[in-house]
Design a protein around this motif. Structure first.
Motif, PDB file in Angstrom:
ATOM      1  N   GLY A 103      -2.203   3.362  52.475  1.00 58.18           N
ATOM      2  CA  GLY A 103      -3.517   3.974  52.350  1.00 58.18           C
ATOM      3  C   GLY A 103      -3.509   5.484  52.367  1.00 58.18           C
ATOM      4  N   CYS A 104      -2.314   6.100  52.211  1.00 60.61           N
ATOM      5  CA  CYS A 104      -2.260   7.555  52.266  1.00 60.61           C
ATOM      6  C   CYS A 104      -2.527   8.175  50.900  1.00 60.61           C
ATOM      7  CB  CYS A 104      -0.900   8.016  52.777  1.00 60.61           C
ATOM      8  SG  CYS A 104       0.430   7.671  51.611  1.00 60.61           S
ATOM      9  N   GLY A 105      -2.644   7.349  49.866  1.00 58.50           N
ATOM     10  CA  GLY A 105      -2.950   7.877  48.542  1.00 58.50           C
ATOM     11  C   GLY A 105      -1.751   8.021  47.634  1.00 58.50           C
ATOM     12  N   LYS A 106      -0.577   7.536  48.069  1.00 56.37           N
ATOM     13  CA  LYS A 106       0.613   7.769  47.236  1.00 56.37           C
ATOM     14  C   LYS A 106       0.569   6.977  45.930  1.00 56.37           C
ATOM     15  CE  LYS A 106       3.560   4.768  50.183  1.00 56.37           C
ATOM     16  NZ  LYS A 106       2.449   4.010  50.772  1.00 56.37           N
ATOM     17  N   SER A 107       0.119   5.716  46.007  1.00 54.50           N
ATOM     18  CA  SER A 107       0.000   4.935  44.770  1.00 54.50           C
ATOM     19  C   SER A 107      -1.102   5.494  43.880  1.00 54.50           C
ATOM     20  CB  SER A 107      -0.305   3.475  45.089  1.00 54.50           C
ATOM     21  OG  SER A 107       0.866   2.809  45.461  1.00 54.50           O
ATOM     22  N   THR A 108      -2.188   5.915  44.505  1.00 52.78           N
ATOM     23  CA  THR A 108      -3.287   6.511  43.735  1.00 52.78           C
ATOM     24  C   THR A 108      -2.793   7.728  42.961  1.00 52.78           C
ATOM     25  OG1 THR A 108      -4.904   5.770  45.354  1.00 52.78           O
ATOM     26  CG2 THR A 108      -5.554   7.580  43.940  1.00 52.78           C
ATOM     27  N   TYR A 109      -2.014   8.569  43.645  1.00 51.05           N
ATOM     28  CA  TYR A 109      -1.508   9.759  42.956  1.00 51.05           C
ATOM     29  C   TYR A 109      -0.624   9.359  41.779  1.00 51.05           C
ATOM     30  CZ  TYR A 109       1.025  13.975  41.841  1.00 51.05           C
ATOM     31  OH  TYR A 109       1.578  15.028  41.154  1.00 51.05           O
ATOM     32  N   LEU A 110       0.259   8.367  42.015  1.00 52.13           N
ATOM     33  CA  LEU A 110       1.162   7.926  40.947  1.00 52.13           C
ATOM     34  C   LEU A 110       0.358   7.439  39.740  1.00 52.13           C
ATOM     35  CD1 LEU A 110       4.327   7.489  40.717  1.00 52.13           C
ATOM     36  CD2 LEU A 110       3.787   5.064  40.903  1.00 52.13           C
ATOM     37  N   LYS A 111      -0.684   6.664  40.022  1.00 47.93           N
ATOM     38  CA  LYS A 111      -1.487   6.096  38.933  1.00 47.93           C
ATOM     39  C   LYS A 111      -2.369   7.144  38.262  1.00 47.93           C
ATOM     40  CE  LYS A 111      -1.534   1.394  40.626  1.00 47.93           C
ATOM     41  NZ  LYS A 111      -2.231   0.488  41.542  1.00 47.93           N
ATOM     42  N   THR A 112      -2.545   8.287  38.903  1.00 46.61           N
ATOM     43  CA  THR A 112      -3.279   9.364  38.250  1.00 46.61           C
ATOM     44  C   THR A 112      -2.418   9.998  37.158  1.00 46.61           C
ATOM     45  OG1 THR A 112      -4.227   9.790  40.408  1.00 46.61           O
ATOM     46  CG2 THR A 112      -4.736  11.368  38.702  1.00 46.61           C
ATOM     47  N   LEU A 113      -1.094   9.948  37.364  1.00 45.57           N
ATOM     48  CA  LEU A 113      -0.197  10.616  36.419  1.00 45.57           C
ATOM     49  C   LEU A 113      -0.188   9.932  35.051  1.00 45.57           C
ATOM     50  CD1 LEU A 113       2.809  11.498  38.768  1.00 45.57           C
ATOM     51  CD2 LEU A 113       0.967  12.982  37.977  1.00 45.57           C
ATOM     52  N   ASN A 114      -0.482   8.607  35.004  1.00 43.20           N
ATOM     53  CA  ASN A 114      -0.659   8.013  33.670  1.00 43.20           C
ATOM     54  C   ASN A 114      -2.085   7.499  33.501  1.00 43.20           C
ATOM     55  OD1 ASN A 114      -0.538   5.754  35.275  1.00 43.20           O
ATOM     56  ND2 ASN A 114       0.832   4.610  33.938  1.00 43.20           N
ATOM     57  N   ARG A 115      -2.948   7.965  34.351  1.00 42.72           N
ATOM     58  CA  ARG A 115      -4.384   7.677  34.304  1.00 42.72           C
ATOM     59  C   ARG A 115      -4.703   6.193  34.401  1.00 42.72           C
ATOM     60  NH1 ARG A 115      -6.852  11.220  29.502  1.00 42.72           N
ATOM     61  NH2 ARG A 115      -8.628   9.906  29.969  1.00 42.72           N
ATOM     62  N   MET A 116      -3.779   5.408  34.977  1.00 41.92           N
ATOM     63  CA  MET A 116      -4.104   4.004  35.209  1.00 41.92           C
ATOM     64  C   MET A 116      -5.204   3.879  36.258  1.00 41.92           C
ATOM     65  SD  MET A 116      -2.324   1.846  33.387  1.00 41.92           S
ATOM     66  CE  MET A 116      -1.973   0.307  34.211  1.00 41.92           C
ATOM     67  N   VAL A 117      -5.350   4.924  37.049  1.00 39.76           N
ATOM     68  CA  VAL A 117      -6.344   4.922  38.114  1.00 39.76           C
ATOM     69  C   VAL A 117      -7.757   4.761  37.543  1.00 39.76           C
ATOM     70  CG1 VAL A 117      -6.800   7.398  38.258  1.00 39.76           C
ATOM     71  CG2 VAL A 117      -6.748   6.035  40.346  1.00 39.76           C
ATOM     72  N   GLU A 118      -7.898   5.119  36.250  1.00 41.30           N
ATOM     73  CA  GLU A 118      -9.221   5.026  35.628  1.00 41.30           C
ATOM     74  C   GLU A 118      -9.671   3.590  35.398  1.00 41.30           C
ATOM     75  OE1 GLU A 118      -9.151   7.472  32.128  1.00 41.30           O
ATOM     76  OE2 GLU A 118      -8.531   9.200  33.306  1.00 41.30           O
ATOM     77  N   LEU A 119      -8.775   2.603  35.603  1.00 40.06           N
ATOM     78  CA  LEU A 119      -9.195   1.211  35.491  1.00 40.06           C
ATOM     79  C   LEU A 119     -10.190   0.854  36.595  1.00 40.06           C
ATOM     80  CD1 LEU A 119      -5.871  -0.650  34.560  1.00 40.06           C
ATOM     81  CD2 LEU A 119      -7.740   0.014  33.065  1.00 40.06           C
ATOM     82  N   VAL A 120     -10.193   1.667  37.675  1.00 38.91           N
ATOM     83  CA  VAL A 120     -11.229   1.508  38.704  1.00 38.91           C
ATOM     84  C   VAL A 120     -12.444   2.299  38.232  1.00 38.91           C
ATOM     85  CG1 VAL A 120     -11.806   1.884  41.127  1.00 38.91           C
ATOM     86  CG2 VAL A 120      -9.456   1.383  40.477  1.00 38.91           C
ATOM     87  N   PRO A 121     -13.577   1.616  37.998  1.00 43.27           N
ATOM     88  CA  PRO A 121     -14.690   2.305  37.320  1.00 43.27           C
ATOM     89  C   PRO A 121     -15.308   3.447  38.119  1.00 43.27           C
ATOM     90  CG  PRO A 121     -15.179  -0.050  37.685  1.00 43.27           C
ATOM     91  CD  PRO A 121     -13.830   0.204  38.264  1.00 43.27           C
ATOM     92  N   THR A 122     -15.208   3.430  39.455  1.00 39.01           N
ATOM     93  CA  THR A 122     -15.925   4.441  40.243  1.00 39.01           C
ATOM     94  C   THR A 122     -15.106   5.704  40.478  1.00 39.01           C
ATOM     95  OG1 THR A 122     -15.119   3.408  42.262  1.00 39.01           O
ATOM     96  CG2 THR A 122     -17.282   2.708  41.488  1.00 39.01           C
ATOM     97  N   VAL A 123     -13.949   5.828  39.801  1.00 41.22           N
ATOM     98  CA  VAL A 123     -13.072   6.961  40.088  1.00 41.22           C
ATOM     99  C   VAL A 123     -13.600   8.270  39.495  1.00 41.22           C
ATOM    100  CG1 VAL A 123     -10.952   7.934  39.123  1.00 41.22           C
ATOM    101  CG2 VAL A 123     -10.845   5.982  40.630  1.00 41.22           C
TER     102      VAL A 123
END
Lengths: 278, 294
Positions: free
Chosen positions: A67-87
């Protein structure tokens, strides 16, 4: 090389994409440059003022508690994080000097340069061959001979060719978990990326398969830049050149791996790597 | 100090096991009830139809004389109508499901559509008949032809197909589409190459069950005004027609006038049941053939 860099910088200045200072600072072996990145999931502030520079052909490890945000940061680098609609994000990430968070940059194009390997092996329910050929096919390659070559090259690259060469037409789910994960790495190699993002790629594997993946990472870093999120601190120490320690959505410390593990400057880093929390 | 007293446990064991066995037989009897009713129904129908199903009955034209009556016209009518219903429902149903599940933004608009679709699945079929009569037969001046009947039945089963397809799409694990997006695939490439192949067995099962329902529907067709007796065989979707369930309906209705009509109705029911049996077997076969392992 340097001439090319200067040219790139000039064109960047002309386009007005980047200010002069950062253009001058950006040197040829930086792949990702993150500046003041903030990210929210709805109301939750998941990443806070992240500043990180990731170098070419190195292994960069990202460690930190759940929960420290490490996966979130990784997924920001290829913008996979945008699959979560509220981002929602603010700040900037550049990939080889080009901003990737703009609406104008094509996420499909970014992801052909920046491949990803996931936590759980996720082959498609197709044959081994079709799994590897998937990426080249969606990018328009139809020629059977070329596809054959890509499939062999990618499987060799992930050191799984000898295990599967006689069963390319069989379903990928007949492979063991470790083989599936190396197949997924091969599938990523098939899109010929520059960067490979790995999100805890060994957390679902047994120790022997884990070791194979770690060896593979060492081989791959000759040709690719690798960013790996891991829960396993020994793994980060074994395979990475640089390590970033994330805590509560912030980068506490980012340095050469040896320094992080032998003489960290921040107390929180020391507490974490010595196992006092997390 | 133990909280679970071994003596109490063994004392209560008898009641617990008895309760388990009692409920087991209750559930079995519930299953048996349906089976017995179905068996009686089929037995009665088959007994009534014995001696009436022969080549002439299957291939002959309709007739008021019971001995000469055949149902080829009704079989063809049902066949042509399904040729309208199947593509219309599949294309509209799967398309809607893809849009709602994969493209539409989750929000009030999407929620309203979703609720309406679920409600539409519960609307009595005769209401769809009235809708078909108003729109296709009268407003679009088609008359009571196969196309009008097929479109009406499509509307009737569309909600079922949409909901089934949505559930099948939702059941495709997210890690598969993530893998595809992660390689730079567009949404449509991901849908076409990963999501639809994985959802196909579920979609087809839902669709074929819905088609079986359409084949057996009578009420909407009566409202549209399918004629009781029509001699020429339909040759295309613009012809007037009758269908198997209509034939059953009219023959049952008139069996008070001519007793043999009851036998004709029973024989037609057997043919319809066989048709449904073949169709459902096909559904199971297709599902098993396309079932993916992951």
């Amino acid at each position: 090389m340097s001439l090319l860099t200067v040219k790139e910088n000039i064109s960047m200045v002309n386009n007005g994409n980047t200010d002069i200072v950062s253009a001058v600072q950006s040197n040829s072996n930086v792949v990702f440059d993150t500046k003041d990145l903030n990210l929210w999931y709805g109301e939750t502030h998941a990443l806070k003022d992240i500043n990180l520079t990731i170098n070419e052909k190195e292994v960069t490890a990202i460690i930190g508690p759940s929960g420290c945000g490490k996966s979130t940061y990784l997924k920001t680098l290829n913008r996979m994080v945008e699959l979560v609609p509220t981002v929602r994000t603010t700040g900037e990430i550049t990939y080889k000097g080009k901003s990737i968070l703009d609406k104008s940059s094509k996420v499909e194009e970014l992801r052909t340069h920046v491949g990803m390997v996931f936590q759980k092996p996720n082959p498609f329910p197709k044959s081994i061959y079709d799994n590897i050929a998937y990426g080249p096919r969606i990018h328009g390659i139809r020629n059977k001979k070329i596809l054959d070559e890509i499939v062999e090259k990618s499987l060799r690259g992930a050191y799984i060719w000898d295990e599967v060469k006689d069963r390319l037409k069989e379903n990928a789910y007949g492979l063991s978990g470790g083989q599936q994960q190396r197949l997924c790495i091969a599938r990523t190699l098939a899109i010929e990326p520059d960067v490979i993002l790995m999100d805890e790629p060994t957390s679902a594997l047994d120790p022997k398969s884990t070791l194979k993946i770690e060896d593979l990472v060492q081989e791959l870093k000759k040709d690719y830049s690798i960013i790996i999120v891991t829960h396993n601190m020994q793994q980060a120490a074994r395979i990475s050149d640089r390590t970033a320690f994330f805590l509560n959505g912030e980068v506490v410390e980012f340095d050469v791996t040896d320094t992080i593990f032998t003489k960290p400057t921040d107390n929180r880093t020391e507490d974490y790597i010595s196992g006092r929390f997390g | 100090m133990k909280y679970i007293d071994a003596e109490q446990v063994s004392k209560r064991m008898g009641t617990r096991i008895a309760k388990n066995n009692l409920l087991k037989s209750l559930f079995f009897m519930a299953t048996l009830f349906g089976l017995i009713v179905l068996a009686i129904l089929i037995y009665r129908v088959v007994v009534d139809s014995v001696g009436w199903i022969d080549w002439n009955f299957l291939t002959g034209k309709l007739s008021t004389a019971a001995e000469r009556a055949g149902i080829m016209g009704a079989i063809l009518g049902t066949f042509w109508m399904m040729l309208v219903v199947a593509p219309v429902t599949l294309i509209l149903g799967i398309g809607t499901a893809i849009y709602l599940e994969l493209y539409a933004k989750k929000g009030r608009f999407q929620a309203i559509i979703q609720t309406n679709i679920s409600n539409l699945a519960g609307v009595p079929s005769i209401v769809y008949g009235i809708l078909g009569l108003t729109i296709f037969v009268r407003a679009m001046e088609m008359g009571n032809i196969i196309l009008a009947g097929g479109l009406t039945l499509s509307l009737l089963i569309l909600p079922i197909v949409i909901v089934a397809a949505q559930e099948a799409i939702r059941a495709v694990p997210g890690f598969l589409s993530e893998a595809s997006y992660g390689m730079g695939a567009t949404k449509w490439q991901t849908i076409k190459n990963v999501i639809l192949p994985a959802a196909l067995p579920g979609i087809l099962t839902g669709a074929i069950l819905a088609l079986s329902r359409a084949i057996g529907e009578t009420a909407p067709l009566t409202v549209i005004g399918i004629p009781a007796l029509i001699i020429p065989f339909p040759e295309g979707i613009f012809d007037k027609f009758t269908a198997l369930p209509m034939q059953i309906y009219y023959w049952t209705l008139d069996s008070s006038l001519v007793a043999e009509y009851a036998n004709l109705a029973a024989a037609t029911i057997v043919v319809l049941l066989l048709l449904l049996f073949v169709l459902n077997s096909a559904a199971i076969f297709i599902r098993n053939k396309f079932q993916q392992r992951f």
